[in-house]
Write an enzyme that holds these catalytic residues in place. Structure first.
Site, mmCIF file in Angstrom:
data_model
loop_
_atom_site.group_PDB
_atom_site.id
_atom_site.type_symbol
_atom_site.label_atom_id
_atom_site.label_comp_id
_atom_site.label_asym_id
_atom_site.label_seq_id
_atom_site.Cartn_x
_atom_site.Cartn_y
_atom_site.Cartn_z
ATOM 1 N N CYS A 168 0.837 -1.188 0.000
ATOM 2 C CA CYS A 168 0.000 0.000 0.000
ATOM 3 C C CYS A 168 0.876 1.244 0.000
ATOM 4 O O CYS A 168 2.090 1.164 0.120
ATOM 5 C CB CYS A 168 -0.886 -0.001 1.239
ATOM 6 S SG CYS A 168 -1.435 -1.628 1.779
ATOM 7 N N ARG A 214 2.259 0.998 -6.794
ATOM 8 C CA ARG A 214 2.417 -0.045 -5.787
ATOM 9 C C ARG A 214 1.221 -0.990 -5.745
ATOM 10 O O ARG A 214 1.300 -2.073 -5.180
ATOM 11 C CB ARG A 214 2.629 0.596 -4.408
ATOM 12 C CG ARG A 214 3.922 1.377 -4.297
ATOM 13 C CD ARG A 214 3.973 2.179 -3.021
ATOM 14 N NE ARG A 214 4.112 1.353 -1.845
ATOM 15 C CZ ARG A 214 5.273 1.014 -1.304
ATOM 16 N NH1 ARG A 214 6.391 1.409 -1.850
ATOM 17 N NH2 ARG A 214 5.324 0.273 -0.213
ATOM 18 N N TRP A 271 -4.216 -1.957 -0.254
ATOM 19 C CA TRP A 271 -4.271 -3.230 -0.980
ATOM 20 C C TRP A 271 -4.781 -4.259 0.012
ATOM 21 O O TRP A 271 -4.147 -4.532 1.027
ATOM 22 C CB TRP A 271 -2.888 -3.596 -1.505
ATOM 23 C CG TRP A 271 -2.856 -4.779 -2.429
ATOM 24 C CD1 TRP A 271 -3.110 -4.795 -3.768
ATOM 25 C CD2 TRP A 271 -2.515 -6.130 -2.092
ATOM 26 N NE1 TRP A 271 -2.953 -6.058 -4.284
ATOM 27 C CE2 TRP A 271 -2.592 -6.901 -3.280
ATOM 28 C CE3 TRP A 271 -2.154 -6.762 -0.912
ATOM 29 C CZ2 TRP A 271 -2.320 -8.268 -3.303
ATOM 30 C CZ3 TRP A 271 -1.891 -8.132 -0.933
ATOM 31 C CH2 TRP A 271 -1.980 -8.862 -2.117
ATOM 32 N N ASN A 320 0.462 0.314 6.746
ATOM 33 C CA ASN A 320 0.894 -0.725 5.812
ATOM 34 C C ASN A 320 1.415 -1.893 6.624
ATOM 35 O O ASN A 320 2.093 -1.703 7.630
ATOM 36 C CB ASN A 320 2.036 -0.236 4.910
ATOM 37 C CG ASN A 320 1.557 0.746 3.864
ATOM 38 O OD1 ASN A 320 0.373 0.968 3.702
ATOM 39 N ND2 ASN A 320 2.499 1.344 3.160
ATOM 40 N N GLY A 321 1.152 -3.112 6.168
ATOM 41 C CA GLY A 321 1.658 -4.288 6.863
ATOM 42 C C GLY A 321 0.531 -5.177 7.339
ATOM 43 O O GLY A 321 -0.635 -5.034 6.931
ATOM 44 N N GLU A 329 10.041 -15.783 -17.528
ATOM 45 C CA GLU A 329 9.798 -14.353 -17.386
ATOM 46 C C GLU A 329 8.837 -13.844 -18.467
ATOM 47 O O GLU A 329 7.952 -13.029 -18.192
ATOM 48 C CB GLU A 329 11.126 -13.596 -17.443
ATOM 49 C CG GLU A 329 11.013 -12.088 -17.437
ATOM 50 C CD GLU A 329 10.411 -11.515 -16.178
ATOM 51 O OE1 GLU A 329 10.107 -10.316 -16.165
ATOM 52 O OE2 GLU A 329 10.224 -12.266 -15.189
ATOM 53 N N LYS A 359 5.230 -12.067 -17.681
ATOM 54 C CA LYS A 359 4.851 -10.740 -18.151
ATOM 55 C C LYS A 359 3.483 -10.772 -18.831
ATOM 56 O O LYS A 359 2.646 -9.907 -18.618
ATOM 57 C CB LYS A 359 5.908 -10.191 -19.125
ATOM 58 C CG LYS A 359 7.164 -9.702 -18.472
ATOM 59 C CD LYS A 359 6.914 -8.444 -17.674
ATOM 60 C CE LYS A 359 7.967 -8.288 -16.587
ATOM 61 N NZ LYS A 359 7.808 -9.170 -15.453
ATOM 62 N N GLU A 405 0.696 -11.402 -16.238
ATOM 63 C CA GLU A 405 0.558 -10.284 -15.298
ATOM 64 C C GLU A 405 -0.309 -9.163 -15.859
ATOM 65 O O GLU A 405 -1.161 -8.614 -15.147
ATOM 66 C CB GLU A 405 1.934 -9.692 -14.968
ATOM 67 C CG GLU A 405 2.720 -10.418 -13.904
ATOM 68 C CD GLU A 405 4.027 -9.709 -13.608
ATOM 69 O OE1 GLU A 405 4.384 -9.635 -12.420
ATOM 70 O OE2 GLU A 405 4.689 -9.226 -14.545
ATOM 71 N N HIS A 412 7.306 -34.099 -21.526
ATOM 72 C CA HIS A 412 6.863 -34.721 -20.278
ATOM 73 C C HIS A 412 5.610 -34.057 -19.732
ATOM 74 O O HIS A 412 5.464 -33.906 -18.519
ATOM 75 C CB HIS A 412 7.999 -34.681 -19.246
ATOM 76 C CG HIS A 412 9.214 -35.410 -19.679
ATOM 77 N ND1 HIS A 412 9.379 -36.763 -19.499
ATOM 78 C CD2 HIS A 412 10.323 -34.974 -20.318
ATOM 79 C CE1 HIS A 412 10.544 -37.132 -19.997
ATOM 80 N NE2 HIS A 412 11.134 -36.067 -20.506
ATOM 81 N N LYS A 427 3.424 -3.363 -6.727
ATOM 82 C CA LYS A 427 4.815 -3.222 -7.148
ATOM 83 C C LYS A 427 5.773 -3.778 -6.117
ATOM 84 O O LYS A 427 6.723 -4.471 -6.433
ATOM 85 C CB LYS A 427 5.121 -1.747 -7.407
ATOM 86 C CG LYS A 427 6.541 -1.498 -7.926
ATOM 87 C CD LYS A 427 6.757 -2.133 -9.278
ATOM 88 C CE LYS A 427 8.121 -1.853 -9.841
ATOM 89 N NZ LYS A 427 8.377 -2.597 -11.086
#
Length: 609
Positions: free
Chosen positions: A2, A27, A74, A98-99, A482, A486, A489, A505, A604
């Protein structure tokens, strides 16, 4: 995750706080709110959704006052809603947080038993009640905060106001990032540098267990227990313009195109070309200490974990030291083998990733040497590691990492040279050759970016696919991971990365004429093997998008679509192959109309477990 912004000074607080929250949108958040105090009365505005909703609310019913706190939330406890949005108030105490408060349920039950009523589903509201309880028992504001925090377990970055002491702002930190900005008779609190960079570049970085009380125009730093501290300010060189879009439609696209500059900045001043070596003084590891390393453990999350996998290949190939790569959230909850001959190398863009920070602390208790690759100066991880190798990517605003990732790869390559020279697996000639290849990378990245329009055309062709498969081998297998990350996401298309040799496999069962398969097939030691894997995809009707070396006619004959990349050698190909994969994800997402810079449910900087 947040965002927090606080202000105390002579200016109106609301515009400053709102501007700071906008600069923290990257974020990730699902609701927002601001509180100011005027005439000993707190007034709040909160809304679900994006900041534009809060802005409209503030236009309809403005807030005034020279002291205030703001927050973008968030969700961790309680669904996104106005009632769960911060700030939270109990009595005369107003809190943003935050947390995660780990013991909030037992605290809530105790407080509820005394008759206190809760208006939200959050853990944060417990803090406001705790402080107000102490205040009602006769403590002053500062004493009440200290007493409340003594009962709290978990992670927090807090900004707290009190109607009874309307000219005092208190902030505290434990496990979540917090930075204090020093202005001319005014002070700023934020969870990240960009929020307040347009107002001041003089920053104080708070450590865990610390608190600051702004009173009578001055900050007083101390531990939560009350021990005074003498904190020093640090000048931050970032320009506020570095965090603006600069004419690009999205931050992500801007950051993709900034990669040549970011790589150049990361290597500048570190190369000793004549000696075939690099200078990494901030890592604080002497040749003798490097020679004493018997094993390296690289810890990271998400995109940084993909960089770590590339690092494993580089370090084992050139330094002949065993390397283990662990996801931070897994490392911290097992009983890892670590000793004085272990180097724990953590990688984090923000330097505040909660699981990575916890893994670093765990390794330190077991006697391991620690080092960090990080993009943010004086972040928690950078401060707590024995040494640090900064990536000079500059602020990265888009949630989906691009330039931070490629600079992490560059940092790992630099460390490989330094370690190889120290342990004797790389002589001067080899060091010179590795450096000569590296200095070409910014120019090669410029060439790779010339494919942007071609990638956009390819994106139009495949944007409606439901699933993608990405294949690579060796150093490029992590780049397949990666590339898939992307795409999923920011476009919300299901995508998987796989080692090309492992395709038989399991994943081969999914391949049909509806599935695009992105194959990384540069000219390298596994080239013929990957060609064979590509043939297997084609034989089953798969639609191959091949990322290959410039001028590869054989791949062009076989693939449905080909994207050429100017690869130059095997070790640095992952950096160059990343560009078309980033662009592909970006253009597919834009065409599908998703929020490219702030994809749903993502943040973020993941500063909670």
């Amino acid at each position: 995750m947040c965002g927090i912004v606080g202000y105390i000074g002579a200016q109106e607080a609301t515009p400053i706080i709102l501007d700071g929250l906008k600069r923290l949108e990257y974020r990730g958040y699902d609701s927002a709110g601001i509180c100011t105090i005027q005439d000993r009365r707190a007034d709040k505005r909160r809304s679900e959704g994006k900041l534009c909703n809060l802005e409209q609310l503030l236009r309809d019913t403005p807030l005034t006052g020279h002291i205030g706190i703001g927050h973008t939330r968030w969700a961790t406890h309680g669904r996104p809603s106005e009632r769960n949005a911060h700030p939270h108030q109990a009595g005369s105490i107003i809190v943003v947080h935050n947390g995660i408060i780990e013991n909030y349920l037992e605290l809530k039950e105790r407080l509820a038993a005394t008759g206190r009523e809760f208006k939200s589903d959050t853990d944060t509201e417990v803090i406001s009640h705790l402080v107000d309880e102490k205040l009602s028992g006769g403590a002053d504001f500062e004493q009440a905060v200290r007493g409340a925090l003594a009962e709290v377990r978990g992670a927090y970055a807090l900004c707290i106001l009190c109607e009874r002491e309307p000219d005092v702002l208190i902030a505290a930190k434990q496990g979540s990032p917090m930075v204090i900005g020093l202005g001319n008779g005014e002070y700023f609190v934020a969870s990240d540098i960009p929020a307040i960079l347009s107002h001041t570049r003089e920053m104080v970085f708070m450590e865990d267990g610390e608190m600051v009380v702004f009173r009578n125009g001055h900050p007083a730093f101390s531990t939560v227990a009350g021990i005074p501290l003498d904190k020093k300010a640090r000048h931050i060189d970032w320009s506020p313009l570095m965090a603006e879009k600069g004419g690009y439609k999205h931050f992500m696209l801007k950051e993709i195109f900034e990669q040549p500059r970011a790589v150049q900045d990361t290597i500048t001043g570190r190369l000793l070309e004549e000696q075939g070596d690099v200078r990494l003084e901030e890592m604080k590891l002497s040749d003798a200490e490097l020679q004493g390393i018997g094993r390296i453990c690289i810890i990271a999350c998400g995109t940084s974990w993909h960089a770590a996998l590339v690092g494993k290949f580089l370090l084992e190939e050139h330094c002949r030291i065993p390397v283990e790569v662990d996801i931070a959230s897994e490392f911290r909850y097992r009983n890892p083998v670590s000793d004085a001959r272990t180097l724990l190398l953590v990688i984090s863009q923000s330097g505040e990733t909660a699981d990575t920070l916890a893994a670093l602390r765990e390794a330190k208790t077991r006697g391991a040497k620690t080092a960090a690759i990080c993009n943010v100066v004086d972040s928690s991880i950078a401060r707590e590691a024995h040494g640090v190798l900064y990536t000079h990517a500059g602020p990265e605003i888009g949630v989906a990492s691009t330039k931070a990732f490629v600079t992490q790869l560059v940092a790992l390559y630099l460390f490989t040279i330094r370690l190889g020279r120290a342990v004797g697996t790389a002589d001067q000639a080899k060091g010179r050759a590795m450096i000569a290849a590296l200095v070409k990378v910014p120019g090669l990245l410029e060439k790779a970016l010339e494919s942007n329009e071609q990638v956009e055309r390819i994106a139009r062709r495949y944007m409606n696919a439901r699933d993608f498969l990405y294949l690579g081998r060796g150093l490029n297998y992590p780049i397949a991971l990666e590339g898939a990350l992307k795409l999923k996401e920011i476009s919300y298309i299901h995508a998987e990365g796989y080692p090309a040799g492992e395709m038989k496999h399991g994943p081969i069962a999914l391949i049909d004429e509806e599935m695009p398969v992105v194959v990384l097939v540069p000219k390298n030691s596994t080239y013929e093997k990957v060609l064979s894997n590509m043939e297997e995809v084609i034989a089953r009707g798969g639609r191959v998008i091949a990322i290959c070396s410039t001028g590869d006619e054989e791949v062009a004959r076989k693939a449905e679509v080909t994207l050429e990349v100017p690869t130059d050698g095997e070790d640095l190909a992952p950096i160059l192959l990343s560009v078309p994969l980033q662009l592909l994800a970006y253009h597919v997402a834009v065409l599908k109309g998703t929020d490219v810079d702030q994809p749903r449910n993502l943040a973020k900087s993941v500063t909670v477990e």
